[in-house]
Design a protein around this motif. Structure first.
Motif, PDB file in Angstrom:
ATOM      1  N   ILE A   1       0.927  -1.219  -0.063  1.00 37.91           N
ATOM      2  CA  ILE A   1       0.030  -0.110   0.076  1.00 37.91           C
ATOM      3  C   ILE A   1       1.014   1.196  -0.085  1.00 37.91           C
ATOM      4  O   ILE A   1       1.966   1.247   0.847  1.00 37.91           O
ATOM      5  N   LEU A   2       0.428   2.273  -0.715  1.00 36.29           N
ATOM      6  CA  LEU A   2       1.310   3.337  -0.755  1.00 36.29           C
ATOM      7  C   LEU A   2       0.486   4.618  -0.620  1.00 36.29           C
ATOM      8  O   LEU A   2      -0.461   4.711  -1.472  1.00 36.29           O
ATOM      9  N   SER A   3       0.823   5.547  -0.125  1.00 38.03           N
ATOM     10  CA  SER A   3      -0.149   6.827  -0.149  1.00 38.03           C
ATOM     11  C   SER A   3       0.753   7.852  -0.832  1.00 38.03           C
ATOM     12  O   SER A   3       1.682   7.917  -0.883  1.00 38.03           O
ATOM     13  N   VAL A   4      -0.103   8.604  -1.512  1.00 39.66           N
ATOM     14  CA  VAL A   4       0.609   9.867  -2.548  1.00 39.66           C
ATOM     15  C   VAL A   4      -0.139  11.068  -2.287  1.00 39.66           C
ATOM     16  O   VAL A   4      -1.265  11.274  -2.240  1.00 39.66           O
ATOM     17  N   LYS A   5       0.838  11.926  -2.359  1.00 33.67           N
ATOM     18  CA  LYS A   5       0.466  13.279  -2.140  1.00 33.67           C
ATOM     19  C   LYS A   5       1.148  14.180  -3.244  1.00 33.67           C
ATOM     20  O   LYS A   5       2.258  14.152  -3.393  1.00 33.67           O
ATOM     21  N   VAL A   6       0.157  15.097  -3.804  1.00 32.17           N
ATOM     22  CA  VAL A   6       0.687  16.297  -4.763  1.00 32.17           C
ATOM     23  C   VAL A   6       1.125  17.509  -3.708  1.00 32.17           C
ATOM     24  O   VAL A   6       0.310  17.669  -2.977  1.00 32.17           O
ATOM     25  N   VAL A   7       2.367  17.934  -3.926  1.00 36.29           N
ATOM     26  CA  VAL A   7       2.861  18.992  -3.091  1.00 36.29           C
ATOM     27  C   VAL A   7       3.178  20.188  -3.782  1.00 36.29           C
ATOM     28  O   VAL A   7       3.410  20.059  -5.078  1.00 36.29           O
ATOM     29  N   ASP A   8       3.161  21.151  -3.273  1.00 31.00           N
ATOM     30  CA  ASP A   8       3.636  22.568  -4.102  1.00 31.00           C
ATOM     31  C   ASP A   8       4.975  22.719  -4.346  1.00 31.00           C
ATOM     32  O   ASP A   8       5.198  23.769  -5.228  1.00 31.00           O
ATOM     33  N   GLY A   9       5.605  22.111  -3.774  1.00 36.01           N
ATOM     34  CA  GLY A   9       7.443  22.206  -3.673  1.00 36.01           C
ATOM     35  C   GLY A   9       7.990  21.900  -2.615  1.00 36.01           C
ATOM     36  O   GLY A   9       7.546  21.051  -1.659  1.00 36.01           O
ATOM     37  N   ILE A  10       9.335  21.924  -2.502  1.00 40.85           N
ATOM     38  CA  ILE A  10      10.364  21.473  -1.489  1.00 40.85           C
ATOM     39  C   ILE A  10       9.683  21.830   0.194  1.00 40.85           C
ATOM     40  O   ILE A  10       9.834  21.011   0.590  1.00 40.85           O
ATOM     41  N   ASP A  11       9.358  22.999   0.016  1.00 37.67           N
ATOM     42  CA  ASP A  11       8.981  23.427   1.161  1.00 37.67           C
ATOM     43  C   ASP A  11       7.765  22.633   1.884  1.00 37.67           C
ATOM     44  O   ASP A  11       7.942  22.106   3.252  1.00 37.67           O
ATOM     45  N   GLU A  12       6.672  22.469   1.002  1.00 37.55           N
ATOM     46  CA  GLU A  12       5.512  21.569   1.616  1.00 37.55           C
ATOM     47  C   GLU A  12       5.899  20.101   1.839  1.00 37.55           C
ATOM     48  O   GLU A  12       5.670  19.456   2.933  1.00 37.55           O
ATOM     49  N   ALA A  13       6.995  19.837   0.827  1.00 41.84           N
ATOM     50  CA  ALA A  13       7.463  18.235   1.158  1.00 41.84           C
ATOM     51  C   ALA A  13       8.115  18.176   2.327  1.00 41.84           C
ATOM     52  O   ALA A  13       7.769  17.219   3.294  1.00 41.84           O
ATOM     53  N   ILE A  14       8.835  18.925   2.765  1.00 42.02           N
ATOM     54  CA  ILE A  14       9.858  18.909   4.210  1.00 42.02           C
ATOM     55  C   ILE A  14       8.860  19.152   5.097  1.00 42.02           C
ATOM     56  O   ILE A  14       9.052  18.605   6.349  1.00 42.02           O
ATOM     57  N   ASP A  15       7.946  19.964   4.852  1.00 40.79           N
ATOM     58  CA  ASP A  15       6.981  20.287   6.041  1.00 40.79           C
ATOM     59  C   ASP A  15       6.262  18.894   6.393  1.00 40.79           C
ATOM     60  O   ASP A  15       6.015  18.654   7.448  1.00 40.79           O
ATOM     61  N   HIS A  16       5.504  18.255   5.384  1.00 35.29           N
ATOM     62  CA  HIS A  16       4.947  17.094   5.476  1.00 35.29           C
ATOM     63  C   HIS A  16       5.739  15.924   6.193  1.00 35.29           C
ATOM     64  O   HIS A  16       5.398  15.298   6.885  1.00 35.29           O
ATOM     65  N   ILE A  17       6.871  15.824   5.636  1.00 36.70           N
ATOM     66  CA  ILE A  17       8.006  14.834   6.488  1.00 36.70           C
ATOM     67  C   ILE A  17       8.302  15.156   7.699  1.00 36.70           C
ATOM     68  O   ILE A  17       8.210  14.231   8.676  1.00 36.70           O
ATOM     69  N   THR A  18       8.572  16.412   7.959  1.00 32.01           N
ATOM     70  CA  THR A  18       8.659  16.784   9.622  1.00 32.01           C
ATOM     71  C   THR A  18       7.412  16.694  10.333  1.00 32.01           C
ATOM     72  O   THR A  18       7.529  16.078  11.386  1.00 32.01           O
ATOM     73  N   GLN A  19       6.156  16.803   9.866  1.00 29.75           N
ATOM     74  CA  GLN A  19       4.924  16.584  10.576  1.00 29.75           C
ATOM     75  C   GLN A  19       4.733  14.841  10.841  1.00 29.75           C
ATOM     76  O   GLN A  19       4.411  14.443  11.659  1.00 29.75           O
ATOM     77  N   TYR A  20       4.910  14.307   9.526  1.00 30.63           N
ATOM     78  CA  TYR A  20       4.445  12.803   9.824  1.00 30.63           C
ATOM     79  C   TYR A  20       5.648  11.675   9.825  1.00 30.63           C
ATOM     80  O   TYR A  20       5.346  10.515  10.026  1.00 30.63           O
ATOM     81  N   GLY A  21       6.711  12.035   9.181  1.00 27.79           N
ATOM     82  CA  GLY A  21       7.774  10.973   9.240  1.00 27.79           C
ATOM     83  C   GLY A  21       8.211  10.719  10.459  1.00 27.79           C
ATOM     84  O   GLY A  21       8.067  11.257  11.631  1.00 27.79           O
TER      85      GLY A  21
END
Lengths: 414, 414
Positions: free
Chosen positions: A315-335
């Motif tokens: 199973i893989l979840s997939v998210k479209v992000v606005d750019g690197i800042d949103e990607a890093i924020d997502h990883i910071t929050q959920y990783g």
């Protein structure tokens, strides 16, 4: 109630002897263990059948029965693992620092064993020999508490090891198994201050949370991996697809497999169908954010919970992000701080990602599956630390040691 | 109930910024803090007088009032301490390991900040600036929980620091003080998982035990020192006397002072009167084993409890032993793993002692008082770890960091 104090005392005694055992003594004992595992295979397999029968009766899932199950090949593999540990360099005695102070004191900082290590683990009986070999090579006594499903197998393996140690001139009590698999005894083990120098849990999230919650001895948290691949808009999409496919499907049940892909909006409509097609080869279920669903209408909608979930499955979840800042924020929050990857062709994007993502291993253009002691050239590992204290990432022999300052003088006072 | 989550969140945000702040940014901020401590001394002294008045009213012991008390000189000392930290080398970014793997992956292991560090401490308000400066130099945000006796002083110091950080362009929330000194909030602080990467207690045995018992976040145990000097029969007795006198009396209230002397039977009747005479200069009370009492009839009989007691006072317990094995056994049984010393002229005795005594610092022919970050050339210390995980002995800036593997590839999969 099962009394752990006598085990603790015997382990401390054994640790005193092991601490100053020479490398060749320890290696000889480990090779003796490896030979004994093979020569006494029948007894181990008989004990294992007892566990398997009980497991079937108790209705264990087939995947759990498979983990529990030993075979001639698997036991040869365990013996091979012990031989590999014997071949690794001994970390004990390594000089980490050394200098002469202004007052003439000669100070050296050297690696020494921890003392007594506790390991608490679940259904795989091979952990019994793997973990014990690493602890002992680093000069530590070990107390093992395995899962009840593998009790007879663990006991048989442990007996073989203890006899082999004695034969090789080291104390039997280098390795001890707690012969009670109750929850109360597990909790008492986590609170065995004064006897355990560190406790390492090896298993699923539930076990690790229980140890963190209950332990009063020092703990090294291992293993939970909610890992991401972020496809930055300058990525080579073929490379991104291969990395995602490898990181998700080569072994989904392990902690360095990925659970979520983040894709830049700019390239989402091109990248996502490519990735999706490839993942179909292994029937991976994709759970997408609303934008992903617009591009991949067959995907399942992802819930908020998905971003925080370690599926350990196809199973893989997939998210479209606005750019690197949103990607890093997502990883910071959920990783979970295990392994994170960016796929990019942009120098500054690579630098920003490695600088700002807070995880044990941060990858640029490579699969997260390399977060593994053997893969990184560190030799066998006892686990992958996801905490920041003492060890982070794969833990090999040096991570099973501590240090000691030796200060030699000729009467200096302060 | 006081809610720590908002502090935790703010600390994490500040830590993200601090983690990538340059050395010069951090140093500029620390120098700004040092200047502000001096220029805003009046406010701090006023707050301190409030604490002292309340302390006198509550009947605090004079020694505690002294620890609590700030003066112009002491504040200048605090500012000087912060400047010293600014002058230390920045551990962040240091490459600890690096290699290219067979598959072409470039792996580097670098030092990175821990993230958020919690400090829980007692009556000394200078810890507020000392500990915060070290944490921040190593790139960490810090949450402080000081004792209630020093509350107004800590708050004033913390405000000065926060303003100075903001002025220097770093987040105020690099330093936060928990403005509630209740026991419940302290316990909640020890269980702030997800926000605290490590908690370091600084204080007496009671505080440290409470943290070890209650914390679910990773902890570094500091400070309890039941240290010994063992006078082996080949010792230079003048040297032994000087070392014992220094290690006991130069500052009895600190953890690297000794509490027990062990003397070989062979030389006891010659050594003990010399040591006893010297200790009289500082009116040290000697508590002896029965054999000691035969040689020193004026000494007080030692009870079993004495061997395990950290007096932190002008009291010394003395035991006659049969030789090095008994000395090492005694230290193994009663020592706290802090600092241990042998006085000897024998090469093999020195080696046996340093090999077999399990402590953070093991001395040959020198005072245990050197177990101190500044003395060992490591710069200012945040405490002395008596555990084996992560750090052992004096902890300086590198001990306030963790590591991260950065792995650069060009599409490698496993």
């Amino acid at each position: 109630m099962y009394d752990l104090i006598p085990l603790g005392k015997r382990a401390k005694e054994a640790a005193r002897i092991l601490a100053t055992a020479s490398t060749s003594q320890k290696n000889k004992a480990l090779l003796c263990v490896a030979d004994a595992l093979v020569s006494q295979m029948d007894g181990i397999l008989t004990a294992n059948r007892q566990d398997l029968d009980a497991g079937r009766e108790a209705g264990l899932r087939p995947s759990l029965l498979d983990r529990l199950s030993l075979s001639e090949d698997r036991i040869r593999g365990m013996a091979e693992g012990v031989r590999k540990v014997a071949a690794l360099p001994d970390p004990v005695g390594q000089q980490l620092e050394g200098k002469t102070l202004e007052n003439g004191l000669k100070m050296t900082k050297i690696r020494v064993p921890m003392g007594v290590i506790g390991i608490i683990y679940e259904a795989r009986p091979n952990v019994t020999s793997d973990a014990a070999a690493l602890c002992i090579k680093a000069g530590n006594a070990v107390i093992l508490r395995g899962g009840k499903e593998a009790f007879h197998s663990n006991l048989a393996i442990c007996r073989v090891m203890r006899d082999a140690f004695q034969q090789a001139g080291l104390p039997q009590d280098c390795v001890q198994l707690i012969e009670d698999t109750s929850r109360e005894t597990a909790t008492a083990f986590m609170r065995l201050n004064g006897y355990l120098d560190v406790l390492i849990p090896r298993g699923g999230g539930g076990l690790i949370r229980s140890v963190v919650e209950n332990a009063t001895v020092p703990v090294i948290e291992t293993g939970v991996g909610n890992c991401h691949v972020y496809v930055e808009h300058t990525a080579d999409l073929h490379m991104a697809t291969d990395i995602i496919f490898n990181a998700k499907t080569s072994r989904p049940s392990v902690c360095n497999a990925i659970e979520t892909v983040l894709v830049d909006r700019e390239i989402a409509s091109q990248a996502l169908p490519m990735i999706y097609e490839k993942l179909k080869e292994k029937s991976v279920e994709v759970r997408g954010c609303p934008e992903t669903l617009q591009i991949l209408p067959d995907a399942v909608p992802a819930s908020e919970e998905d971003w925080g979930t370690e599926y350990l499955d196809y199973i893989l979840s997939v998210k479209v992000v606005d750019g690197i800042d949103e990607a890093i924020d997502h990883i910071t929050q959920y990783g979970s701080g295990h392994s994170e990857c960016i796929v990019t062709s942009n120098y500054f994007a690579a630098q920003t990602f490695t600088d700002h993502v807070d995880a044990a291993a941060v990858y640029v253009n490579a699969s997260t599956r390399f977060t593994d002691g053997e893969q990184l050239g560190m030799g066998a590992e006892i686990g992958i630390s996801t905490q920041k204290l003492h060890a982070r990432g794969p833990m090999g022999l040096p991570e099973l040691t501590t240090c000691k300052f030796i200060i030699q003088g000729c009467g200096q006072i302060r």
